[in-house]
Structure formats: C-alpha cells, structure tokens
Design a protein around this motif. Structure first.
Motif, PDB file in Angstrom:
ATOM      1  N   ALA A   1       0.838  -1.204   0.000  1.00 25.44           N
ATOM      2  CA  ALA A   1       0.000   0.000   0.000  1.00 25.44           C
ATOM      3  C   ALA A   1       0.871   1.252   0.000  1.00 25.44           C
ATOM      4  O   ALA A   1       0.588   2.220  -0.716  1.00 25.44           O
ATOM      5  N   GLU A   2       1.928   1.246   0.786  1.00 27.25           N
ATOM      6  CA  GLU A   2       2.841   2.390   0.841  1.00 27.25           C
ATOM      7  C   GLU A   2       3.469   2.631  -0.535  1.00 27.25           C
ATOM      8  O   GLU A   2       3.530   3.763  -1.011  1.00 27.25           O
ATOM      9  N   LYS A   3       3.909   1.559  -1.203  1.00 31.91           N
ATOM     10  CA  LYS A   3       4.503   1.675  -2.543  1.00 31.91           C
ATOM     11  C   LYS A   3       3.496   2.230  -3.545  1.00 31.91           C
ATOM     12  O   LYS A   3       3.872   2.880  -4.509  1.00 31.91           O
ATOM     13  N   ALA A   4       2.210   1.951  -3.302  1.00 31.39           N
ATOM     14  CA  ALA A   4       1.155   2.406  -4.207  1.00 31.39           C
ATOM     15  C   ALA A   4       0.683   3.823  -3.891  1.00 31.39           C
ATOM     16  O   ALA A   4      -0.236   4.328  -4.523  1.00 31.39           O
ATOM     17  N   GLY A   5       1.303   4.473  -2.894  1.00 33.26           N
ATOM     18  CA  GLY A   5       0.975   5.857  -2.625  1.00 33.26           C
ATOM     19  C   GLY A   5       0.137   6.126  -1.392  1.00 33.26           C
ATOM     20  O   GLY A   5      -0.198   7.276  -1.117  1.00 33.26           O
ATOM     21  N   PHE A   6      -0.226   5.094  -0.638  1.00 36.33           N
ATOM     22  CA  PHE A   6      -0.922   5.326   0.631  1.00 36.33           C
ATOM     23  C   PHE A   6       0.075   5.979   1.583  1.00 36.33           C
ATOM     24  O   PHE A   6       1.232   5.585   1.643  1.00 36.33           O
ATOM     25  N   THR A   7      -0.371   6.964   2.331  1.00 35.53           N
ATOM     26  CA  THR A   7       0.559   7.728   3.157  1.00 35.53           C
ATOM     27  C   THR A   7       0.506   7.414   4.642  1.00 35.53           C
ATOM     28  O   THR A   7       1.435   7.771   5.370  1.00 35.53           O
ATOM     29  N   HIS A   8      -0.546   6.748   5.102  1.00 29.47           N
ATOM     30  CA  HIS A   8      -0.707   6.483   6.537  1.00 29.47           C
ATOM     31  C   HIS A   8      -1.236   5.073   6.769  1.00 29.47           C
ATOM     32  O   HIS A   8      -2.312   4.885   7.339  1.00 29.47           O
ATOM     33  N   VAL A   9      -0.467   4.071   6.336  1.00 28.07           N
ATOM     34  CA  VAL A   9      -0.877   2.678   6.505  1.00 28.07           C
ATOM     35  C   VAL A   9      -0.008   2.041   7.576  1.00 28.07           C
ATOM     36  O   VAL A   9       1.213   2.040   7.480  1.00 28.07           O
ATOM     37  N   PHE A  10      -0.672   1.499   8.597  1.00 35.27           N
ATOM     38  CA  PHE A  10       0.009   0.899   9.740  1.00 35.27           C
ATOM     39  C   PHE A  10      -0.387  -0.567   9.873  1.00 35.27           C
ATOM     40  O   PHE A  10      -1.502  -0.952   9.550  1.00 35.27           O
ATOM     41  N   ASN A  11       0.533  -1.361  10.379  1.00 33.02           N
ATOM     42  CA  ASN A  11       0.313  -2.771  10.643  1.00 33.02           C
ATOM     43  C   ASN A  11      -0.206  -2.937  12.074  1.00 33.02           C
ATOM     44  O   ASN A  11       0.298  -2.289  12.989  1.00 33.02           O
ATOM     45  N   VAL A  12      -1.184  -3.813  12.265  1.00 36.28           N
ATOM     46  CA  VAL A  12      -1.611  -4.160  13.614  1.00 36.28           C
ATOM     47  C   VAL A  12      -0.717  -5.315  14.061  1.00 36.28           C
ATOM     48  O   VAL A  12      -0.835  -6.437  13.564  1.00 36.28           O
ATOM     49  N   LEU A  13       0.193  -5.005  14.967  1.00 38.85           N
ATOM     50  CA  LEU A  13       1.133  -5.994  15.476  1.00 38.85           C
ATOM     51  C   LEU A  13       0.377  -7.121  16.178  1.00 38.85           C
ATOM     52  O   LEU A  13      -0.720  -6.900  16.699  1.00 38.85           O
ATOM     53  N   GLU A  14       0.939  -8.299  16.180  1.00 39.55           N
ATOM     54  CA  GLU A  14       0.377  -9.481  16.849  1.00 39.55           C
ATOM     55  C   GLU A  14      -0.764 -10.111  16.065  1.00 39.55           C
ATOM     56  O   GLU A  14      -1.053 -11.280  16.231  1.00 39.55           O
ATOM     57  N   GLY A  15      -1.484  -9.345  15.252  1.00 45.85           N
ATOM     58  CA  GLY A  15      -2.574  -9.893  14.465  1.00 45.85           C
ATOM     59  C   GLY A  15      -3.790 -10.294  15.277  1.00 45.85           C
ATOM     60  O   GLY A  15      -3.928  -9.960  16.447  1.00 45.85           O
ATOM     61  N   PHE A  16      -4.679 -11.020  14.628  1.00 47.32           N
ATOM     62  CA  PHE A  16      -5.930 -11.439  15.254  1.00 47.32           C
ATOM     63  C   PHE A  16      -5.717 -12.612  16.212  1.00 47.32           C
ATOM     64  O   PHE A  16      -6.286 -12.661  17.290  1.00 47.32           O
TER      65      PHE A  16
END
Length: 159
Positions: free
Chosen positions: A118-133
C-alpha cells in the motif's frame, strides 16, 4: 465521521509508530498493538482493515465493523493482485490514499507485507496491527495464548 490527516494531527500512538518504523527502516508507516488499533478505530481516527482470507474471517472470527480486503485468497493463500485497488476503493470515503489505515491479519506478518504494498502504491498512513488477530505460535504451537487481538480480550465475532 471520517478522519483526514490534513484536518488534525496524527494521534501520538501513530506518530510513535511512524518514528519507530523510520528508525527500523520499515517500508511502511509502522505498527500498533491491537488495543491501540481498537481505540483508534472506535474513536473514528482510523479505518481497521482485515486482510485475512474470507475463510479465516468466517471460521476463526473477525472484528465487527472492519473493512475486508484480502491480501491473499483461498486456503492456498494465492496473492490478491487487486489488493491495492480494492483497498483504495474501500477506504475512498475515509480519504482514500490519505486515510489512516490499520491492517490486521492472523499474526501481523501478512498485514506488514500488505502495508508495504500500500505504501509503494501511494498510501501515506498505513500501519500494521502488530500481533494480528490470533497472535504468534507458542511453545505448544498454539495461537492466542500470549498475544493477538483475541488474547487482549478485544471485541470479535464468529459466523
């Protein structure tokens, strides 16, 4: 209420995540814990996007109110070639590529890859939720006993 970064400053947790990501040379904006992700999404400050497969959501459970954009599909986890386009379409009302987006998967690994794309595609504020579901595997090779969305007692439902 949609949250646009241009209207107000990023919450402190996201600024901290961004600083840590920069220091670690991550290819995305950084990561937040499940409790922080829940707080931000409930406050209308971020869009929580589940990138797991439809099968995972149905049989393992999912967070109510999340947007679903699979990073991969089916039991073979075939990479979704339309991921970025689908993500942009699903968050268009929230600011599109400028929306604050939190990506959630099983353990935080696929969502990190999705955040990079997403970042490479131009999204500027994409964060990962650590640990997951479900969290990481423990010594007995079980998930959910040491970390993850469900471990933290956050809301989820199952079909």
């Amino acid at each position: 209420m949609s949250y646009e970064v241009s209207d107000i400053a990023l919450p402190a947790a996201l600024e901290q995540a961004r600083a840590a990501a920069s220091q670690a040379n991550l290819a995305h904006a950084g990561g937040v814990t499940p409790p922080v992700a829940w707080q931000l999404s409930q406050a209308g400050q971020a869009v929580l996007v589940d990138v797991r497969t439809a099968e995972e959501r149905k049989f393992v459970g999912h967070v109510p109110g999340t947007v679903h954009v699979p990073w991969a599909t089916g039991t073979s986890l075939t990479r979704n070639p339309r991921f970025v386009r689908e993500l942009e379409a699903k968050v268009a009302k929230e600011g599109g590529k400028d929306a604050v987006v939190l990506l959630l998967c099983r353990s935080g690994k696929r969502s990190a890859l999705a955040a990079e794309a997403a970042e490479k595609a131009g999204f500027t504020h994409v964060f990962n939720v650590l640990e997951g579901f479900e969290g990481e595997l423990d010594a007995e090779e079980h998930r959910g006993g040491q970390d993850g969305w469900r471990f933290h007692g956050l809301p989820w439902v199952q079909d």
